[in-house]
Design an enzyme around this catalytic site. Structure first.
Site, PDB file in Angstrom:
ATOM      1  N   LEU A 209       0.816  -1.227   0.000  1.00 41.91           N
ATOM      2  CA  LEU A 209       0.000   0.000   0.000  1.00 41.91           C
ATOM      3  C   LEU A 209       0.843   1.268   0.000  1.00 41.91           C
ATOM      4  O   LEU A 209       0.321   2.370   0.094  1.00 41.91           O
ATOM      5  CB  LEU A 209      -0.915   0.007   1.234  1.00 41.91           C
ATOM      6  CG  LEU A 209      -1.975  -1.090   1.262  1.00 41.91           C
ATOM      7  CD1 LEU A 209      -2.677  -1.116   2.601  1.00 41.91           C
ATOM      8  CD2 LEU A 209      -2.994  -0.883   0.149  1.00 41.91           C
ATOM      9  N   ARG A 210       2.161   1.089  -0.093  1.00 43.04           N
ATOM     10  CA  ARG A 210       3.034   2.264  -0.019  1.00 43.04           C
ATOM     11  C   ARG A 210       2.745   3.254  -1.149  1.00 43.04           C
ATOM     12  O   ARG A 210       2.743   4.454  -0.947  1.00 43.04           O
ATOM     13  CB  ARG A 210       4.496   1.822  -0.038  1.00 43.04           C
ATOM     14  CG  ARG A 210       5.424   2.825   0.593  1.00 43.04           C
ATOM     15  CD  ARG A 210       6.842   2.316   0.680  1.00 43.04           C
ATOM     16  NE  ARG A 210       7.099   1.640   1.926  1.00 43.04           N
ATOM     17  CZ  ARG A 210       7.601   0.421   2.020  1.00 43.04           C
ATOM     18  NH1 ARG A 210       7.900  -0.253   0.953  1.00 43.04           N
ATOM     19  NH2 ARG A 210       7.826  -0.124   3.191  1.00 43.04           N
TER      20      ARG A 210
END
Length: 349
Positions: free
Chosen positions: A285-286
Site C-alpha cells: 500500500l506504499r
C-alpha cells in the site's frame, strides 16, 4: 575569522534551469518528510548533487538543544535524545541554539559503524555507562542524508538507511547493550542507470523516483553553461541576483509545512488512486499512501486547500513508476504506463 566567508558558495536553487521533476520531488519531500525520500536516476554530469545542495541552502534554520549530538528538537519529545528527555524530566535547564538544516553526505565506502554509531563495550563494562559514539544517522537527524551512487552501496547498508528513514529511529545493539536515538531525515539517493538499478524491494521503499535526462535543446544547454560561468565568476553577486526568488520559495515551503494538516482529499479520489495502483499491480500500500501525501504537499505548496485530479496527475508518475514490476517485453516506458492508466481511470484528457 567569520565562518560565512569560509563556506563553499552554493548555487541558488531558483537559478537552476530545467529538471522540474527533480526539483518538485525534493520540494514536496521537504514539505512532508513522511513521503519517504527521493531516488534520483540520471546520467553523469546532469547536476544531481548541485540541485540537492542548492535545496539545503534554501531551508530555514532549525532550533536544537545546544551541544546535543542528535540535533534534538527542544520542543518535540519525539525528536529528543534520551539525555534531553531526562534533563526535562528532572526540570534541568536546556540551552537552545540555531543551526542550518544539516545535510550529511554518505561516503561510498562508509562502514555500518560509521553510519549507525558504535558502542564502546570496554567503557560500558568498566564504568557502567552506555558509551555511545554517534554516527552519520545522528548527525542527519532533522536534516537531509544524501547518498550519491546509492546503487553501488552495499544492500545491507541501504536497508539500514531505509529502515531509519521510515521509522525515524536508529537502534544499535551490541553484546546485549542497546542504544536508540532519533534519526528522522529525508533520504535522497542518486545514481546512474548505467551502473545498474537498485533491487526492486529497496527501490520501492523510496517515496518518489525522479529521472534526470541530459538537456537536449542547444539554447537551454547554453543557458545552463552561462549560468554556471556567471556563478563561478562571482558567486556572491550571482546569489544576490536570485535572493528575492530564494526568499519567496523559502516562505512558500514554510507556509506549506504549516498548512499541510489542513489539506483535504475526497474519498473518491483516494479510491481512484488505489484503483490505479491495483491495475498496475503495485505491491503493498506504499504507492497509495505516498501518492496521496505528495498530492497534499503540492496543494499546500500552491496555497490551496483541496486535492484535485490535476494535482494527482502532476505527481503520480513520480510516486509509482519505480514500483511497477519490470517486464522485459514491455515496449512502453513505466512513467507513460502510469499516466495512461491514470487517464483511463480518471477519464482525464
Amino acid at each position: 575569522m567569520n565562518n560565512k566567508t569560509n563556506e563553499r558558495p552554493v548555487f541558488p536553487f531558483t537559478s537552476i534551469v530545467g529538471q522540474e521533476e527533480m526539483k518538485l520531488s525534493l520540494i514536496l519531500n521537504v514539505i512532508d518528510p513522511k513521503i519517504g525520500g527521493v531516488m534520483i536516476m540520471g546520467d553523469r554530469g546532469t547536476g544531481k548533487s548541485t540541485i540537492v545542495r542548492a535545496l539545503v541552502d534554501l531551508l530555514p534554520p532549525i532550533d536544537i538543544v545546544k551541544n546535543d549530538p542528535y540535533n534534538s528538537d527542544p520542543y518535540d519529545p519525539e525528536l529528543m535524545s534520551d539525555d534531553v528527555l531526562e534533563k526535562l524530566k528532572n526540570n534541568k535547564e536546556i540551552l537552545i541554539t540555531q543551526i542550518k538544516t544539516p545535510m550529511i553526505d554518505l561516503p561510498l565506502g562508509a562502514t555500518e559503524d560509521r553510519v549507525c554509531g558504535t558502542i564502546d563495550i570496554e567503557k560500558a563494562i568498566s564504568e557502567g555507562k552506555k558509551a555511545f559514539e554517534p554516527g552519520l544517522l545522528a548527525q542527519a537527524n532533522r536534516g537531509i542524508l544524501y547518498v550519491d551512487e546509492v546503487n553501488l552501496l552495499d544492500d545491507h547498508l541501504v536497508d539500514v538507511l531505509l529502515d531509519s528513514a521510515a521509522s525515524g529511529w536508529n537502534t544499535v545493539e551490541r553484546e546485549g547493550i542497546s542504544i536508540c536515538h532519533p534519526a528522522r531525515f529525508i533520504l535522497i539517493g542518486s545514481g546512474n542507470p548505467e551502473e545498474g538499478e537498485l533491487r526492486p524491494q529497496l527501490l520501492d521503499r523510496f517515496g518518489m523516483h525522479a529521472q534526470i535526462k541530459t538537456v537536449k535543446e542547444p539554447n537551454l544547454r547554453v543557458k545552463i553553461v552561462q549560468q554556471r560561468e556567471l556563478f563561478e565568476r562571482n558567486p556572491k553577486e550571482f546569489k544576490e541576483k536570485y535572493q528575492e526568488e530564494q526568499d519567496k520559495l523559502m516562505e512558500k515551503i514554510i507556509n506549506a509545512r504549516k498548512n499541510l494538516k489542513s489539506i483535504t482529499i475526497k474519498y473518491d479520489l483516494l479510491e481512484k488512486i488505489s484503483q490505479i495502483c491495483s491495475e498496475l499491480n503495485v505491491d503493498g500500500l506504499r504507492g497509495d499512501m505516498v501518492t496521496s501525501r505528495a498530492a497534499k504537499a503540492l496543494v499546500a505548496f500552491e496555497y490551496r486547500n483541496e486535492v484535485t485530479a490535476k494535482d494527482i496527475y502532476t505527481i503520480i508518475t513520480l510516486c509509482l513508476r519505480h514500483r511497477l514490476r519490470k517486464d522485459p517485453l514491455q515496449t512502453i516506458d513505466s512513467g507513460d504506463l502510469v499516466l495512461q492508466t491514470f487517464k483511463k481511470i480518471f477519464n482525464y484528457n
